[in-house]
Design an enzyme around this catalytic site. Structure first.
Site, short mmCIF file in Angstrom:
data_model
loop_
_atom_site.label_atom_id
_atom_site.label_comp_id
_atom_site.label_asym_id
_atom_site.label_seq_id
_atom_site.Cartn_x
_atom_site.Cartn_y
_atom_site.Cartn_z
N GLY A 1 17.27 59.21 26.77
CA GLY A 1 18.35 58.57 26.02
C GLY A 1 18.35 59.08 24.58
O GLY A 1 17.35 59.58 24.08
N CYS A 2 19.50 58.93 23.93
CA CYS A 2 19.65 59.50 22.58
C CYS A 2 18.71 58.80 21.59
O CYS A 2 17.99 59.46 20.84
CB CYS A 2 21.09 59.41 22.14
SG CYS A 2 21.85 57.78 22.33
N TYR A 3 18.71 57.48 21.58
CA TYR A 3 17.81 56.75 20.67
C TYR A 3 16.35 57.04 21.02
O TYR A 3 15.49 57.15 20.15
CB TYR A 3 18.04 55.25 20.75
CG TYR A 3 19.27 54.73 20.07
CD1 TYR A 3 19.45 54.86 18.69
CD2 TYR A 3 20.26 54.05 20.78
CE1 TYR A 3 20.58 54.34 18.05
CE2 TYR A 3 21.39 53.53 20.15
CZ TYR A 3 21.54 53.67 18.79
OH TYR A 3 22.64 53.15 18.17
#
Lengths: 343, 343, 343, 343
Positions: free
Chosen positions: B146-148
């Site tokens: 995921g990006c975060y």
């Protein structure tokens, strides 16, 4: 009541003019600017082109016969020099800079400048309106809180007072629109540099840090060191402070919300968001509102509270006018009833 | 090598197309979209109007004879259904959604959907390229982080590995451009609502939370619960994760920087900022770079580390292509050498 | 005076609420929304979370006993149905849509919908406040001008009246912030699509075209066809109309400026920029001001005039309230004295 | 091939670096900056922090032994001084400023500076790639077109050549992102001033006006005076030119589109939008594409054509590299194949 605004070419002053021009009991008598003396206001601020007025130079002698109060909206280091003689002449002085908020030692460390004289600092009343109203009523030298400090203290103080904050790291992650950095010319404030950009600055070194610690202890009775990271966000206005603190055993989200709701029950500018809704900077833009929310992360035992204000309003000019209202015994919301501009 | 991209009407796919069209060894054979099947690509994405291509429907049978790999860039819950049969047919599957990153129990709790079969989840290789290269080399089912989680883990893992993080609250304050929320129609993603706006969402409830905890333990050997607050920022692209953790006794800023520098010494996409300079999202826009900085706040005993990535690049499509490069034994930077777009 | 606002979930209504809540003589009695009936206002507009009010359904019978005037801020096609019975019941109706601005034939062509009955259209008074004050005073059915039409007519009418516009192409290049397109959900209004984007739409097909031609002739005595290109600009608010017309022989920039200055001498919302300064949308944001400038390009014999308004204020809600003030015989600026929000 | 870039601290140079770093046949040998000589590139442009390089001072003697070509990306008035000796030493010079585009008389009037020597101006080849390829092939002194001129000429030339433009007013309404104004420090380029703002500047006085007239005649055989209004739009990149001209009798939208399509049939960077779709600046961001559309407004007899380019790409650095490719006999798209960055 006639007032002067010093530092008239900055954003804080532009906002003061917006408020004071529509305030029923106040008239702006003089706009003062050392850097643009003699300039027409409309050249400095074309959005005020219908107001025919010239920026003046500072002349305390002459000013004291014309006005009853002076707003200082200049960079740090100016009011420490100019403000005392204003108060000595019997005028009310409201300082939007940080020159009278800290002890001389703190100021020297965090601002890196020579502080004001301690005798004057000790006379200053801290203008966090909702928390210091009684003192403000009789203030002659009012020091308006910093923008980040306003957001943070409004969020933390009800929790600190209630005893809900346990020992441990107290983290403030601050985000501000770029108007907070002023109108000075710097490459990293150009549109092309700020658009699409988000970045920290003065990490653990921002001058609002000791202000937060100082007044959290003084008003909330809670001694904490705070870790504070400010960040610039690609928007003109608005501050969001996201605050993390360990929760004292037994406190629930519901109880924290109750503590906040009770604290601010009769304060018209503070809005506790409904459960499940979080503050958004745009919901307060152009208004003196402060929106907040609080929650306990049960998994981690941390309180998360978020606070949104307009940095130029509740974080500067709005709160300054609110404080003038309190000093003068006027209705606290006078001249500040405008709703947020949305969208 | 021929590939297919599924979920072709979303932003992740648009970014994959940008990368794959210029990748020297890859050819896009099929763009697949359930919602816009039969539509011309130029109608979905006018910026690609010179590419004459039609979105197709999903047909795994037929696809398996045309391509060697499939990128899944659909919302959560799609790849758990469609991806296994792709792998069964001997193709490489790279999933940009979260369906194969967590245990079924975690997924059920945090995503609120039915998970994929555990037997498939256990086959998935976590594609944090810099930290899992050996496993990635032989992956057939790659789950892209995921990006975060990417930003957070890249910042935390070197510190965790080094043993610099003490027990105590681990705080992640995440900020993301709005493209991270996808192209779906919601009022709070309209320009007029997002411009000038900054707000938290899914506070302490974001699905990247368990992903961070899971892989921080697995790859960093450090078991922590994390308090994570994501926030939407008025910009299209970019993630900044500001991370706070108590420092283990004896660690200085210099030592932490050394630990990070050593860790990433041979990783071309990771850039440790010079001392005193902090990451800015715009410095990585359009590129696969990850910029980071770390500091000890000596007053409070907290580590502050900030990490910037482009959410659609290192946070999604860029890392997915990086992982394909690793799987195929190509140069890791192939097709990913573009510099950031600035300004 | 008690009023109702219909179409309460749109941006025009949000702006009406902002104005009317602070209007000294007006009280909002009802907010009406067909799409969100029963919803709390704070759920539709969190920036108004301190106002405890529920959106109601349309019920003309019941409404006519509660209010004296109704603002219609719904999409085209609604007021043509609902408005007549409001006027029949003796209420004042102010329509912000275009249903009563054109002849039925024009409406059918440019709006592509069934027009209102001609008998009602002929009763409607066009609310371009500065140009139609006498008629407005006695209006019961007021049709508020379109946003582009307001900007264009305020710029062109003084020149047309003076006879300064020669025969030949009359070009209007319009630029609008995206709030003008409303709050409806469309992909091309998402933040990620609008940010950094600028594009024409409805080229030579925009429904304000006949409105401009119609009232330019009626009020300016000048019959022209106009070529009009509207364009979306990545900002929330603001319209800039840049207008090009051949100059009649003998007219100079100075003379045109004189004509404009004389025309608007006693109109407080119109500000002619100093020579050399051009209107900027941000100089009027949140206010009812209209800033304009005019110049003759001596090389080409063309007049260039540029006009800036806030599309939601002078282009919609602000002018609507201005018109209510005129109808009621109140001071024209009542409730509209707020200065622009800057920055 | 080794090249130098002069004016290295500006946006045009940053874009040249982005392109040249990934160009297969070019190596940047020197970055030259008079204002920031000795500074590290990463301090001037943190997004390039992985490139270890120092800005140099100008030294033509030494440079001529190191490089084969020099890109001049400095403000007007620099290349007129420095460029001739570069060409005299046998290097290729590509000038992104306007010093060699106009006659000395025109330059003096529109730029307000001393022009270059006429003998040098007459040697310069105008680098509108699609329209001057044969001359460009042998150029040693290439003058790259202005950003507005590029957009305008690409839109107008096919129509002028075809004889579709009648006598009468030729209007160019130009809109540009703020990066076009450069990185210099001015109040009206600060984020807080540009955000939400749109305004004309240099109305009928912009220096690209004579350039457009000059080359429209030279390359399109059509002598017109043009009325040109440039406007700043709140975005970093992008130009949209909306152009209005009276149509010659008999021409239809279909025929104009045919004329454009035929003209650019083999030019890979020019994309004629499908009928009904209009160019958007974001569709070309970061790429060398030029999107255009044309229509006849039958009601008014006017041609409306709109052209979108990225001002830093096709409007500056991109076209400069395209021209280098042509000069060197390389594929015209070499190093320029990147797709637009979207969103």
């Amino acid at each position: 009541m006639k007032v002067a605004v010093l530092g008239a070419s900055g954003y804080g002053s532009a906002e003061l003019i917006r408020l004071l021009e529509n305030h029923p009991h106040v008239e702006i008598e003089a706009l003062i600017s050392s850097s643009q003396e003699g300039e027409g206001l409309m050249n400095v601020y074309p959005h005020l082109s219908h107001i025919n007025r010239t920026l003046e130079k500072w002349d305390v002698e002459q000013l004291s016969s014309r006005v009853d109060a002076v707003f200082f909206a200049a960079p740090a280091g100016v009011s420490s020099q100019l403000l005392p003689e204003v108060v000595e002449r019997g005028l009310i002085a409201i300082d939007l800079a940080g020159d009278f908020r800290l002890t001389p030692e703190e100021y020297r460390v965090w601002y890196g400048k020579e502080p004001a004289m301690n005798s004057w600092i000790s006379k200053a009343v801290y203008g966090l309106s909702e928390w210091n109203r009684e003192e403000i009523k009789t203030a002659r030298l009012l020091t308006n809180p910093g923008c980040y400090a306003t957001a943070t203290l409004l969020g933390l103080l009800p929790l600190a007072k209630a005893g809900a904050i346990a020992k441990g790291p107290l983290i403030i992650d601050g985000k501000s629109g770029v108007s907070g950095a002023g109108r000075g010319l710097q490459t990293n404030r150009l549109f092309s540099e700020v658009e699409g950009n988000l970045f920290p600055y003065k990490v653990a070194e921002h001058q609002h840090t000791p202000e937060i610690e100082h007044y959290l202890e003084r008003m909330g009775g809670a001694s904490h060191v705070v870790t504070f990271t400010p960040q610039i966000v690609p928007m003109s206005r608005g501050i969001l402070a996201t605050i993390y603190a360990p929760v004292e055993a037994g406190w629930t989200t519901h109880q924290l919300r109750e503590a906040v709701a009770t604290t601010y029950h009769e304060h018209p500018f503070i809005r506790l968001c409904e459960r499940g809704r979080w503050p958004r900077t745009k919901d307060v833009t152009g208004s003196n509102f402060c929106d907040l929310q609080v929650k306990v992360d049960e998994r981690t035992g941390m309180i998360i509270t978020a606070v949104a204000i307009d940095n130029l309003m509740k974080g500067a000019a709005g709160q300054a006018v609110q404080n003038l209202n309190i000093i003068m015994g006027w209705q606290e919301t006078m001249g500040l009833k405008m709703l947020p501009l949305y969208p």
